[in-house]
Scaffold this motif. Structure first.
Motif, short mmCIF file in Angstrom:
data_model
loop_
_atom_site.label_atom_id
_atom_site.label_comp_id
_atom_site.label_asym_id
_atom_site.label_seq_id
_atom_site.Cartn_x
_atom_site.Cartn_y
_atom_site.Cartn_z
N TYR A 199 -9.19 -11.77 4.39
CA TYR A 199 -9.09 -13.08 3.79
C TYR A 199 -10.00 -14.02 4.58
O TYR A 199 -10.05 -13.96 5.81
CB TYR A 199 -7.65 -13.59 3.85
N SER A 200 -10.70 -14.91 3.90
CA SER A 200 -11.64 -15.80 4.58
C SER A 200 -11.17 -17.25 4.47
O SER A 200 -10.52 -17.63 3.49
CB SER A 200 -13.04 -15.66 3.96
N PHE A 201 -11.52 -18.05 5.47
CA PHE A 201 -11.05 -19.44 5.46
C PHE A 201 -11.93 -20.36 6.29
O PHE A 201 -12.68 -19.92 7.17
CB PHE A 201 -9.60 -19.52 5.94
N GLY A 229 -2.12 -18.20 13.85
CA GLY A 229 -1.02 -17.86 12.97
C GLY A 229 -1.44 -17.00 11.79
O GLY A 229 -0.72 -16.09 11.40
N LEU A 230 -2.61 -17.26 11.23
CA LEU A 230 -3.07 -16.47 10.10
C LEU A 230 -3.26 -15.01 10.50
O LEU A 230 -2.94 -14.09 9.75
CB LEU A 230 -4.37 -17.06 9.55
N GLY A 231 -3.81 -14.77 11.68
CA GLY A 231 -3.86 -13.42 12.20
C GLY A 231 -5.17 -12.69 11.98
O GLY A 231 -6.14 -13.24 11.43
N ASP A 232 -5.19 -11.43 12.38
CA ASP A 232 -6.42 -10.63 12.40
C ASP A 232 -6.93 -10.27 11.01
O ASP A 232 -8.09 -9.87 10.87
CB ASP A 232 -6.19 -9.35 13.20
N VAL A 274 -0.24 -26.88 15.38
CA VAL A 274 0.75 -26.34 14.45
C VAL A 274 1.31 -25.07 15.08
O VAL A 274 0.58 -24.26 15.65
CB VAL A 274 0.12 -26.04 13.07
N ALA A 275 2.63 -24.91 15.02
CA ALA A 275 3.26 -23.72 15.61
C ALA A 275 2.79 -22.46 14.88
O ALA A 275 2.62 -22.46 13.66
CB ALA A 275 4.77 -23.84 15.57
N VAL A 276 2.60 -21.40 15.64
CA VAL A 276 2.01 -20.17 15.10
C VAL A 276 2.90 -19.43 14.11
O VAL A 276 2.45 -19.07 13.01
CB VAL A 276 1.60 -19.25 16.28
N PRO A 277 4.19 -19.15 14.41
CA PRO A 277 5.00 -18.35 13.48
C PRO A 277 5.15 -18.93 12.08
O PRO A 277 5.11 -18.17 11.10
CB PRO A 277 6.34 -18.24 14.21
N PRO A 278 5.33 -20.25 11.89
CA PRO A 278 5.40 -20.76 10.52
C PRO A 278 4.12 -20.51 9.72
O PRO A 278 4.20 -20.29 8.51
CB PRO A 278 5.65 -22.27 10.72
N VAL A 279 2.97 -20.55 10.38
CA VAL A 279 1.71 -20.27 9.69
C VAL A 279 1.68 -18.82 9.22
O VAL A 279 1.32 -18.51 8.08
CB VAL A 279 0.51 -20.58 10.60
N PHE A 293 4.23 -16.89 8.66
CA PHE A 293 5.25 -16.77 7.63
C PHE A 293 4.71 -17.27 6.29
O PHE A 293 4.88 -16.61 5.25
CB PHE A 293 6.47 -17.59 8.05
N LEU A 294 4.06 -18.42 6.29
CA LEU A 294 3.51 -18.98 5.06
C LEU A 294 2.42 -18.07 4.49
O LEU A 294 2.34 -17.86 3.28
CB LEU A 294 2.94 -20.37 5.33
N ALA A 295 1.60 -17.51 5.36
CA ALA A 295 0.54 -16.61 4.91
C ALA A 295 1.13 -15.36 4.26
O ALA A 295 0.67 -14.92 3.19
CB ALA A 295 -0.36 -16.22 6.08
N GLU A 296 2.14 -14.80 4.89
CA GLU A 296 2.74 -13.56 4.39
C GLU A 296 3.50 -13.78 3.09
O GLU A 296 3.39 -12.98 2.15
CB GLU A 296 3.68 -13.00 5.45
N ARG A 297 4.27 -14.87 3.03
CA ARG A 297 5.12 -15.11 1.87
C ARG A 297 4.37 -15.69 0.67
O ARG A 297 4.78 -15.48 -0.47
CB ARG A 297 6.26 -16.06 2.26
N LEU A 298 3.27 -16.45 0.92
CA LEU A 298 2.65 -17.17 -0.19
C LEU A 298 1.13 -17.04 -0.26
O LEU A 298 0.58 -16.66 -1.30
CB LEU A 298 3.03 -18.66 -0.11
N LEU A 299 0.43 -17.32 0.83
CA LEU A 299 -1.03 -17.42 0.76
C LEU A 299 -1.67 -16.08 0.42
O LEU A 299 -2.53 -16.01 -0.47
CB LEU A 299 -1.58 -17.94 2.09
#
Length: 406
Positions: free
Chosen positions: A12-14, A27-30, A367-372, A374-380
C-alpha cells in the motif's frame, strides 16, 4: 496496458503530511510504502529523518509544496494536521476559512486539501484520505470547522465519515482522537465496513452532536464506518511501562511543594491512596485555575490504570508527571522519555531526541501507533483492496467488450 496479475499483493502506498516523527508511518507498518512525507518543524523533521531517512522527506511549509512534488499516484494521503488551535490546551482559534493562508496553525489543513484537489484535476487523487486530530475539532465553533472540512471533502469527490478512537483501548494512556476517513465516490465500499447508523463504540456523543449540526447536503456523503469490536487493554499494562525502581524521583521537598499546590479535593484523593496497602500509580499535572479574581497554578492528580494524555511541554507546566502512593508513602517525578515512548506504542528501536523537551515535543504532538495499525487493518486496507478489485473488474470488462467487437 494495465497489469492486473497480482494487485492484492502490492504494498500500500501513501503520502504523510504533517508527519512529525513519522508515527503514522510506524503504525501503518511494513506493508505500506511512504512516497512523500512533509513537516516544517525542525525537531520533528530531524527525528523523522533519523528513523526513516530523508530521500522522500520535504521540510518546507505546506504552502510551498506543489502538485509537481507529488510525483506518484498513491492509495492514501494521511494528514495529522496541527492541533494547537483546536485542543483544550490550545488557543481555540480553529482552522480558519478555505484559502485563508497563515491564519492559524491548524488552518494548514486547507493547503493540504488544495493539493488533493490539484491531484484530482490530474485524475490521480489518492483513493483514501485520513485526517486525524483532537476531538476538539468536533465541537469548536459549534462544529463549524468540522462542517467546513466535510463540505470540502465532498467538493473534491469524496464520501466521508468519522470515528473516535481512544488510545486507552490499546495502551494505558487516555488519548481520544478523531479520524475522518474519506473514500473516492466511485469506489464500491464493502458492506461489512459500514452501517446504516452510528455505533456506540466508535461514534461518541460529541461526534453525534457534530453530525447533527451538519447540513442535509453534507449528510448525503456521510458514511458510518464500522471498525468492529473494541480492543481490550491488557491487564497490568501500566505496571509494565512505569518503573518504580532504578529511576530518579523528586526530593521530599519537591514532592511537598507539589502537594502544597493541591486543592482539598486532590489532597483527600492523595491521602486515600497513601492509606491503601497496595501501591497506586497516578497522573500528575499542573493546571491554571481561576479562583476568585486570580489564576492559581494547581497540582491535580488522578489514580487510574490509565494515565492522562501526554502533551507537548510548554514552559514546564504541562509536563507529564506521575505520582506513586501507598503504604503511607508518596513519591513524584517526571515521566521518562522511555516511558512516554512506550505509552505511544513506539518500538524500542525508535530514535527520539536526547533532550527531554524535544522528545516530548515529538511525542506530545504525535499520533499513537496502535490505533493507526488498528484503523489500517479494520478499514483502510480492506478499502484499498476493494478499490483494486474494482480496477481489475473494470479492466476485464473492457477487455471482454473489446473482444466481442473484434
Amino acid at each position: 496496458m494495465l497489469d492486473t496479475s497480482d494487485k492484492t499483493s502490492e504494498k500500500y502506498s501513501f503520502f504523510e503530511f504533517f508527519a512529525g516523527g513519522g508515527m503514522a508511518r510506524s503504525g501503518l507498518g511494513d506493508e505500506w510504502e511512504c512516497m512523500f512525507a512533509n513537516d516544517m518543524d525542525r525537531i520533528k523533521a530531524a527525528t523523522y529523518k533519523k528513523n526513516w531517512g530523508d530521500s522522500h522527506f520535504d521540510s518546507r511549509d505546506i504552502h510551498e509544496v506543489k502538485i509537481e512534488d507529488l510525483k506518484v499516484h498513491v492509495d492514501l494521503a494521511w494528514a495529522s494536521f496541527p492541533c494547537q488551535d483546536l485542543s483544550v490546551a490550545g488557543n481555540g482559534l480553529g482552522i480558519g476559512n478555505t484559502g485563508s493562508e497563515g491564519v492559524t496553525r491548524s488552518g494548514a489543513l486547507w493547503p493540504f486539501l488544495e493539493l488533493i484537489d490539484g491531484l484530482r484535476q490530474e485524475s490521480r487523487q489518492p483513493r483514501l484520505l485520513v485526517l486525524e486530530n483532537v476531538v476538539g475539532l468536533l465541537s469548536l465553533e459549534g462544529g463549524r470547522d468540522f462542517s467546513a472540512i466535510c463540505s470540502r471533502l465532498g467538493e473534491i469527490g469524496y464520501r466521508y465519515g468519522a470515528v473516535v478512537i481512544d488510545t486507552r483501548h490499546f495502551l494505558p494512556q487516555s488519548r481520544p482522537r478523531v479520524f475522518i476517513i474519506a473514500v473516492l465516490r466511485n469506489i464500491d465500499t464493502p458492506r461489512h465496513l459500514y452501517r446504516e447508523m452510528a455505533t456506540e463504540s466508535w461514534h461518541t456523543p460529541t461526534l453525534m452532536r457534530a453530525y447533527r449540526s451538519l447540513s442535509p447536503q453534507i449528510h448525503a456523503d456521510w458514511v458510518w464506518w464500522d471498525l468492529g469490536l473494541v480492543p481490550t487493554l491488557k491487564k497490568n499494562a501500566l505496571q509494565s511501562i512505569v518503573k518504580l525502581e532504578g529511576i530518579d524521583w523528586h526530593t521530599p521537598e519537591e514532592t511537598t511543594k507539589i502537594i502544597s499546590r493541591m486543592t482539598p479535593i486532590h489532597v483527600a484523593r492523595l491521602e486515600k491512596a497513601m492509606a491503601a496497602e497496595n501501591v497506586s500509580v497516578g497522573s500528575l499535572y499542573y493546571r491554571m485555575r481561576r479562583e476568585g479574581d486570580i489564576n492559581k497554578q494547581r497540582a491535580e492528580i488522578t489514580f487510574s490504570d490509565v494515565l492522562g494524555c501526554l502533551r507537548t511541554p510548554r514552559g514546564g507546566g504541562s509536563r507529564s508527571r506521575i505520582i506513586v502512593a501507598g503504604n503511607g508513602q508518596v513519591r513524584t517525578r517526571l515521566l521518562s522519555i522511555q516511558e512516554a515512548a512506550a505509552l505511544m506504542g513506539l518500538e524500542d528501536t525508535y530514535v527520539l531526541p536526547e533532550a527531554y523537551q524535544h522528545a516530548f515535543k515529538v511525542i506530545g504532538d504525535g499520533v499513537a501507533v496502535p490505533p493507526v495499525r488498528f484503523l489500517a487493518e479494520r478499514l483502510l486496507e480492506p478499502l484499498i483492496l476493494a478499490a483494486r478489485e474494482d480496477i481489475v473488474r473494470d479492466f476485464e470488462g473492457a477487455a471482454k467488450q473489446a473482444a466481442a467487437f473484434a
